[in-house]
Design a protein around this motif. Structure first.
Motif, mmCIF file in Angstrom:
data_model
loop_
_atom_site.group_PDB
_atom_site.id
_atom_site.type_symbol
_atom_site.label_atom_id
_atom_site.label_comp_id
_atom_site.label_asym_id
_atom_site.label_seq_id
_atom_site.Cartn_x
_atom_site.Cartn_y
_atom_site.Cartn_z
ATOM 1 N N LEU A 188 0.833 -1.202 0.000
ATOM 2 C CA LEU A 188 0.000 0.000 0.000
ATOM 3 C C LEU A 188 0.862 1.244 0.000
ATOM 4 O O LEU A 188 1.840 1.307 0.731
ATOM 5 C CB LEU A 188 -0.821 0.068 1.299
ATOM 6 C CG LEU A 188 -2.068 -0.740 1.434
ATOM 7 C CD1 LEU A 188 -2.647 -0.468 2.813
ATOM 8 C CD2 LEU A 188 -3.068 -0.360 0.359
ATOM 9 N N HIS A 220 -10.902 7.161 4.852
ATOM 10 C CA HIS A 220 -10.955 5.708 4.701
ATOM 11 C C HIS A 220 -12.388 5.220 4.692
ATOM 12 O O HIS A 220 -13.134 5.508 5.623
ATOM 13 C CB HIS A 220 -10.231 5.022 5.864
ATOM 14 C CG HIS A 220 -8.760 5.250 5.860
ATOM 15 N ND1 HIS A 220 -7.862 4.356 5.348
ATOM 16 C CD2 HIS A 220 -8.014 6.301 6.294
ATOM 17 C CE1 HIS A 220 -6.635 4.829 5.473
ATOM 18 N NE2 HIS A 220 -6.705 6.017 6.046
ATOM 19 N N ALA A 246 -6.281 -3.633 -0.554
ATOM 20 C CA ALA A 246 -6.734 -2.283 -0.198
ATOM 21 C C ALA A 246 -7.535 -2.276 1.102
ATOM 22 O O ALA A 246 -7.746 -1.226 1.703
ATOM 23 C CB ALA A 246 -7.571 -1.691 -1.321
ATOM 24 N N ALA A 294 -10.724 0.403 4.621
ATOM 25 C CA ALA A 294 -10.025 0.363 3.335
ATOM 26 C C ALA A 294 -9.073 1.540 3.203
ATOM 27 O O ALA A 294 -9.204 2.552 3.881
ATOM 28 C CB ALA A 294 -11.032 0.387 2.190
ATOM 29 N N SER A 298 -10.427 3.603 -1.949
ATOM 30 C CA SER A 298 -10.748 2.205 -2.232
ATOM 31 C C SER A 298 -12.163 1.842 -1.773
ATOM 32 O O SER A 298 -12.448 0.681 -1.460
ATOM 33 C CB SER A 298 -9.739 1.276 -1.566
ATOM 34 O OG SER A 298 -8.441 1.609 -1.950
ATOM 35 N N GLU A 300 -14.818 1.540 -3.465
ATOM 36 C CA GLU A 300 -15.463 0.571 -4.366
ATOM 37 C C GLU A 300 -15.016 -0.851 -4.033
ATOM 38 O O GLU A 300 -15.820 -1.788 -4.025
ATOM 39 C CB GLU A 300 -15.111 0.894 -5.822
ATOM 40 C CG GLU A 300 -16.142 1.773 -6.503
ATOM 41 C CD GLU A 300 -17.584 1.338 -6.192
ATOM 42 O OE1 GLU A 300 -17.919 0.165 -6.495
ATOM 43 O OE2 GLU A 300 -18.349 2.143 -5.615
ATOM 44 N N VAL A 301 -13.734 -0.986 -3.781
ATOM 45 C CA VAL A 301 -13.192 -2.308 -3.442
ATOM 46 C C VAL A 301 -13.895 -2.840 -2.200
ATOM 47 O O VAL A 301 -14.315 -4.004 -2.137
ATOM 48 C CB VAL A 301 -11.668 -2.225 -3.183
ATOM 49 C CG1 VAL A 301 -11.105 -3.584 -2.809
ATOM 50 C CG2 VAL A 301 -10.950 -1.646 -4.393
#
Ligand SMILES: Nc1nc2c(ncn2[C@@H]2O[C@H](COP(=O)(O)OP(=O)(O)O)[C@@H](O)[C@H]2O)c(=O)[nH]1
Ligand SMILES: [Mg+2]
Ligand SMILES: [Zn+2]
Ligand SMILES: [Zn+2]
Lengths: 317, 557
Positions: A188, A220, A246, A294, A298, A300-301
């Protein structure tokens, strides 16, 4: 004090180990953590073969406690630094919430993590900083190639530093190189990451991870999930192993098949999981609940993960 | 009325001066703490009224030996029981034969157990080296034969492992449930008593590890034992090679109190640990402090030099090797300080005019030191720096040629050929590199000033034995390890006297018997030049003379 009342076992203190070659940004990261802290009890230990004075001076102690030590071995001056420091920390009242150990720039952080096994502590994970400008040269260079490779292999989570000094392609290239060089270790960029999410100092401790808690880390994405069924330890461990990199952090309190009458606390940082008994359940709430955090950008992840884990795990709002 | 003569003449069977201009003499004349003259009895009459003291008339007077790599805390080790593989003699003169089997270790511990009155007092031991007992592992069951009432803890020679008995495990709460890495468990999940690496070793509070030399450096009785050990071996100048406490208020003054005492039988040069293992890294502050301490240097206690540690140890597979790596695999060892950090710190000490001795066990550590010195000399030319590669165990011929050009010295760890020579040959490095370890003959051929050392407590403080190992290169199995690296007895003795003094910049004061130098002697029962390389280790030592004061071996402790 949590609403659950007096059944709380004495909770263990996470020992998070920071490794990476000289200049990779370990001290800078610690300073960021301390600067952000407000009243949390963080103990910083600088575990250096050499003297620690320089780094200890650089580390601005803010509500934190910096313990200096020199940890020796081999043929010459065998000093008992680390044992003394660990017993000093164990004797602190109130107990600290977090121990952070900065390892020497040529040290292997892997063995240092073993101090987290001591009674009253737990392993908080090994974070290894990799300077995107120099890491590849060092890994092939004259003196320290194998030293740097050992450090990378010991990581539970690799943090790319100094990404502000190179373009995005270079950062991506280093990330890709690390994925092939030390496969299986999440990578990361540190930039934009709130380092507190990797530690145990932020609000939202697992035993109090409840929906009413405000979003602690604005950059986050965070997901709070609950599960009404009993949780199988192994299957859940595998779930954590398969999280996308992520998703940097998981903390949870679980009702497991093998110990349903007691709370089981799980932490994951990178590929490191730690499991421990969390005492009896309160009379009102027996549901497993976890928080997933996340990396910045991130969301969406994380949303994909939440969809994938449904319906066993359902989001709470 | 004539004044009491202040000159004392010591006739001897032989005076060996190590001064090539006057190699032997009949007697030496001493005034105060200095040598007044060396010569025949007839010649010494020229120096005025003298008292003849013939206590050494049947002995050989030799320059006091100079040991340039020892550790002051080693004296304190003798408060614990020695269970190492090679024989040692404690500072009181008691011989401790080597424990060459696990049974011998147990027998030694039983003796120590019987000597303790309180049945619950801890028994701590040191020196165990399992590399000598392949296939057989000491564990708690062995130690339980010794005592079921007291905790027992043995710290291994490497310092990285301990073995404890069941009482210690119980007192320290170590069970099958202890989840600390390094707590070794047997097939059924019970702890075996073996604790590996500091995180596990630190769990043992009941019979703790014996390795805290830091505390020992503040223990006057331990430092006196260190001095007594030197006295017993005719060593009159010692080095504490790496002290981390010199910046602490009052400590150097306290040390002056111990060492300047006229009953303390040695000079000590204390090196500041410049980096690695707890050395302070604020170089400007350290430099100021060292200059200040230097101004307070006394006849017997010296400050001002600097030590670094660059790598680990070869028998621990952590010395830093160039390719190829160790024999079993391609591991190359570890650094103890990042190379560029060493360069930065070293450069500052160098520019400040100080002398640096750097611990380099593997040849890659030597290479780093040489590169660093070369760069520092380009940036800041200096003559007569006498930077010294200490250990220098795997330094190559090419590296010795560079040392010569760079004005460097080597303090070679030749004791290894005896203490671990067979293991280097069979297990650690293989025959070729084991044969070229501690390459004293190569160093001399290249013109590098050399000395040898014991690194006590790693190997015993015994200058004649150290010279003997460098000359003979014999291993305990009877092998000659590297016959072409053997040197002559006189060369080896030169290295342990004037050679060592040179690396300390004390060769104008000690290391040979010359007018004006300190009256520091080793009193020997036999001329060591007459001994062969192996026999040299058996030359009897009757004691020492330091600054004209007499210290018979085995006296007063
Ligand atoms: N530009 C930039 N400099 C950084 C970053 N992280 C650390 N540094 C700088 O790199 C140098 C070494 O950092 P430090 O934290 O002391 O490294 P350590 O040896 O790993 O503790 C310092 O000058 C820092 O200011 C970063 O992310 N970006
Ligand atoms: Mg640092
Ligand atoms: Zn050393
Ligand atoms: Zn040493």
């Amino acid at each position: 004090m949590t609403p659950e009342g007096p059944l709380e076992p004495p909770s263990t203190v996470p020992v998070t180990v920071l490794g990476g070659y000289l200049g990779a940004g370990k001290t800078t990261l610690i300073n960021r953590i301390l600067a952000r802290a407000s009243g949390e009890r963080i103990v910083v230990v600088v575990n250096d073969f050499g003297a620690v004075n320089i780094d200890a001076e650089l580390i601005r102690s803010r509500d934190g406690n910096t313990l200096e030590l020199a940890n020796g071995c081999i043929c010459c001056d065998l000093s008992g630094g680390m044992p003394a420091v660990m017993s000093q920390i164990a004797a602190m009242t109130p107990a600290p919430q977090q121990v952070l150990i900065e390892v020497s720039g040529v040290g292997d952080p892997g063995p240092v993590a073993a101090w987290g096994d001591h009674p009253g502590f737990r392993r908080g994970g090994v974070l290894v900083c990799a300077d995107v400008e120099t890491i590849q040269d060092r890994a092939h260079g004259k003196w320290v190639a194998d030293t740097v490779m050992h450090q990378l292999h010991s990581a539970d989570l690799l943090l790319l530093t100094k990404t502000d000094l190179v373009d995005a392609e270079q950062t991506d290239a280093v990330g890709a190189w690390l994925h092939t060089t030390v496969p299986g270790i999440p990578v990361l960029p540190l930039h934009g990451l709130d380092p507190a999410v990797l530690l145990d100092i932020a609000p939202g401790r697992p035993d109090t991870a409840a929906p009413e808690h405000h979003q602690p880390h604005p950059d986050h994405a965070t997901a709070l999930l609950t599960c009404a069924d009993l949780v199988d330890r192994e299957a859940f461990g595998a779930r954590l192993d398969n999280l996308p990199e992520a998703v940097v952090r998981c903390k949870g309190v679980l009702r497991t098949t093998d110990s349903p009458d007691r709370r089981t606390i799980v932490h994951a940082v990178g590929r490191r999981q730690s499991w421990e008994d969390g005492g009896s359940w309160s009379s009102t709430d027996h549901a497993s609940r976890i928080v997933l955090i996340a990396a910045p950008g991130s969301g969406e992840v994380l949303a994909d993960v939440v969809r994938e884990w449904a319906p066993t795990w359902s989001p709470t709002t | 009325m004539t004044a009491e003569p202040t000159l004392t003449i010591y006739p001897a069977r032989l005076v060996r001066t190590m001064d090539p201009a006057r190699p032997t003499a009949q007697a030496v004349a001493v005034r105060g703490d200095r040598i007044r003259a060396v010569g025949t009895l007839e010649e010494l009459k020229a120096y005025g009224p003298a008292h003849i003291d013939d206590r050494y008339a049947d002995a050989v007077i030799f320059p006091g030996f100079v040991e340039a790599h020892t550790h002051m805390g080693s004296g304190a080790m003798w408060q614990w029981t020695y269970v190492g593989h090679s024989e040692r003699t404690d500072p009181g003169g008691t011989r401790w034969p080597g424990c060459d089997s696990i049974e011998a270790v147990i027998a030694r511990l039983k003796e120590a157990d019987a000597a303790l009155d309180d049945p619950t007092a801890p028994l701590c031991a040191w020196g165990l080296d399992p590399i000598f007992f392949p296939g057989d592992r000491l564990d708690r069951r062995h130690l339980d034969q010794v005592s079921s009432t007291r905790p027992i803890g043995i710290t291994h020679q490497s310092g990285h492992v301990m073995t404890v008995n069941s009482v210690a495990l119980k007192l320290d709460g170590i069970t099958r449930d202890t989840a600390v890495e390094g707590v070794v468990k047997d097939g059924s999940g019970e702890p075996t008593g073996e604790m590996r690496e500091p995180a596990a070793m630190a769990l043992i509070g009941s019979a703790p590890s014996t390795l805290d030399l830091r505390a020992a450096k503040r223990d006057a009785s331990g430092i006196k034992l260190f001095g007594a050990d030197a006295r017993n071996h005719g060593v009159t100048t010692l080095v504490d090679l790496g002290n981390t406490q010199l910046l602490e208020d009052g400590y150097p003054q306290w040390l002056h109190g111990v060492v300047d005492d006229e009953d303390f039988p040695a000079r000590i040069s204390i090196f500041h640990m410049g980096g690695g293992f707890g050395g302070a890294m604020d170089v400007p502050a350290a430099v100021r402090r060292l200059h200040e301490l230097r101004r307070g240097n006394s006849d017997k206690l010296r400050f001002g030099n600097v030590k670094f540690i660059l790598d680990g140890s070869n028998q621990g597979f952590t010395g830093r090797l160039q390719s190829p790596g160790y024999l079993p695999d391609d591991r190359k060892g570890i650094w103890v300080i990042p190379p560029e950090q060493f360069a930065e710190l070293f450069g500052q000490y160098h520019a400040a005019g100080l002398t640096v001795h750097a611990h380099c066990n593997g040849d890659e550590a030597t290479e780093l030191f040489l590169d660093t010195v070369e760069d520092a000399l380009e940036a800041h030319p200096r003559w007569n720096h006498r930077h010294t590669v200490t250990h220098s165990q795997l330094s190559t011929a090419a590296q010795y040629r560079r040392m010569a050009v760079l004005g460097m010295c080597a303090n070679i760890f030749s004791n290894h050929t005896w203490h671990w020579g067979d293991q280097h040959h069979d297990i650690i490095l293989g025959p070729d590199r084991a044969a070229r370890m501690n390459a004293a003959a190569t160093a001399l051929r290249c013109g590098v000033p050399i000395t040898f050392h014991c690194d006590t407590p790693v190997t015993p403080l015994d200058a004649l034995a150290t010279a003997s190992h460098a000359a003979a290169r014999l291993t305990p199995s009877g092998r000659v390890l590297g016959e072409y690296e053997r040197i002559s007895v006189p060369e080896a003795l030169h290295a342990m006297t004037i050679g060592a003094a040179y690396t300390l910049k004390m060769d104008h004061e000690v290391g040979s018997i010359e007018a004006g130098k300190y009256a520091d002697f080793a009193i020997l029962g036999q001329d060591p030049f007459e001994a062969d390389a192996v026999g040299l280790r058996d030359v009897p030592v009757h004691g020492s003379v330091v600054g004209g004061r007499h210290f018979p071996a085995g006296s007063g402790d």
